[in-house]
Enzyme design. Structure first.
Site, PDB file in Angstrom:
ATOM      1  N   ARG A  42     -44.241 -22.616  22.120  1.00 33.68           N
ATOM      2  CA  ARG A  42     -42.840 -22.705  21.681  1.00 33.68           C
ATOM      3  C   ARG A  42     -42.382 -24.153  21.505  1.00 33.68           C
ATOM      4  O   ARG A  42     -41.514 -24.439  20.666  1.00 33.68           O
ATOM      5  CB  ARG A  42     -41.940 -21.978  22.688  1.00 33.68           C
ATOM      6  N   ILE A  68     -33.063 -21.302  17.869  1.00 35.77           N
ATOM      7  CA  ILE A  68     -34.252 -20.521  18.178  1.00 35.77           C
ATOM      8  C   ILE A  68     -33.868 -19.602  19.333  1.00 35.77           C
ATOM      9  O   ILE A  68     -33.283 -20.046  20.323  1.00 35.77           O
ATOM     10  CB  ILE A  68     -35.440 -21.448  18.552  1.00 35.77           C
ATOM     11  N   SER A  69     -34.142 -18.319  19.179  1.00 36.59           N
ATOM     12  CA  SER A  69     -33.747 -17.351  20.212  1.00 36.59           C
ATOM     13  C   SER A  69     -34.489 -17.613  21.521  1.00 36.59           C
ATOM     14  O   SER A  69     -35.572 -18.203  21.536  1.00 36.59           O
ATOM     15  CB  SER A  69     -34.038 -15.921  19.740  1.00 36.59           C
ATOM     16  N   SER A  70     -33.899 -17.157  22.622  1.00 35.84           N
ATOM     17  CA  SER A  70     -34.549 -17.310  23.917  1.00 35.84           C
ATOM     18  C   SER A  70     -35.857 -16.515  23.943  1.00 35.84           C
ATOM     19  O   SER A  70     -35.999 -15.512  23.227  1.00 35.84           O
ATOM     20  CB  SER A  70     -33.628 -16.814  25.033  1.00 35.84           C
ATOM     21  N   PHE A 212     -25.828 -13.517  18.905  1.00 33.26           N
ATOM     22  CA  PHE A 212     -26.585 -14.164  17.836  1.00 33.26           C
ATOM     23  C   PHE A 212     -25.630 -14.867  16.883  1.00 33.26           C
ATOM     24  O   PHE A 212     -24.452 -14.514  16.783  1.00 33.26           O
ATOM     25  CB  PHE A 212     -27.378 -13.128  17.035  1.00 33.26           C
TER      26      PHE A 212
END
Length: 221
Positions: A42, A68-70, A212
């Site tokens: 990541r 960037i999503s968790s 989101f």
């Protein structure tokens, strides 16, 4: 400059392994998902100044007012897509962003298309994915994600990385029979939804509360 895929210190394999253990504790049980999350570095997908936070369970900025999503959200959404199925099959990702989720998806299917409306982000995703030999089969498109990719439909799996006010019929219509769509829906209150296409109808299931960025329309440079 060649990316350091193994990382050091807070981006090391040991730190990545702690992320995987945390995902297990958070309820992610699908070993294929966990392996894919472990395989993708990541830290390669975030700015160097934020690399030390790459394996924290938090979204991070990637520019252009996007994030960037968790790790948990990425794992959870893919886990939902795979529930009761052995493969993602032909997959569409709406919102490539920096390319991280596409890289994880690419570990679980050899046929994946990812669309991004912001050209600068698309180029960032292209560069990031090119650094990972196992992700070069991910096909990127500069397109309005709210429209999907009708010319390449149908898809067995569709996943959206931005929230819509309502479930888009355009994406539902691009599902193959028994295909699954996972996306966040809502404005002030958002929830993950799972939509499965059956022979007669679309079956909706409301799941976790989430947060989101909104899914915008049109193209940007």
């Amino acid at each position: 400059m060649k990316a350091n895929l193994t990382g050091v210190g807070m981006t090391s394999l040991r730190t990545r392994a702690r992320m995987i253990e945390r995902l297990r504790q958070q309820g992610i049980r699908n070993e294929s998902v966990l392996t894919a999350m472990n395989d993708v570095p990541r830290h390669v997908f975030v700015a160097e100044a934020l690399a030390h936070r790459a394996y924290e369970d938090t979204p991070l900025p990637i520019g252009c007012k996007q994030t960037i999503s968790s790790p948990y959200i990425v794992a959870r959404m893919i886990d939902i897509l795979l529930e009761g199925r052995s493969s993602l099959g032909r997959t569409l990702e709406v919102g490539a962003g920096c390319g991280y989720q596409a890289a994880v998806l690419g570990r679980l299917t050899r046929e994946i298309y990812s669309v991004e409306r912001i050209a600068r982000l698309l180029e960032k995703a292209r560069t990031n994915l090119a650094a990972l030999p196992d992700s070069r089969h991910v096909r990127l498109r500069h397109a309005d994600g709210s429209l999907g990719l009708p010319a390449l439909a149908p898809f067995d799996s569709i996943i959206a990385a931005a929230a819509t006010a309502n479930i888009p019929q355009s994406l539902c219509d691009q599902l193959a029979p028994d295909g699954i769509l996972v996306l966040p829906v809502g404005d002030s209150e958002q929830y993950l939804y799972k939509i499965r296409r059956t022979a007669q109808k679309f079956v909706e299931e409301k799941l976790d509360a989430v947060r989101f960025v909104p899914l915008l329309t049109g193209l940007e440079k």
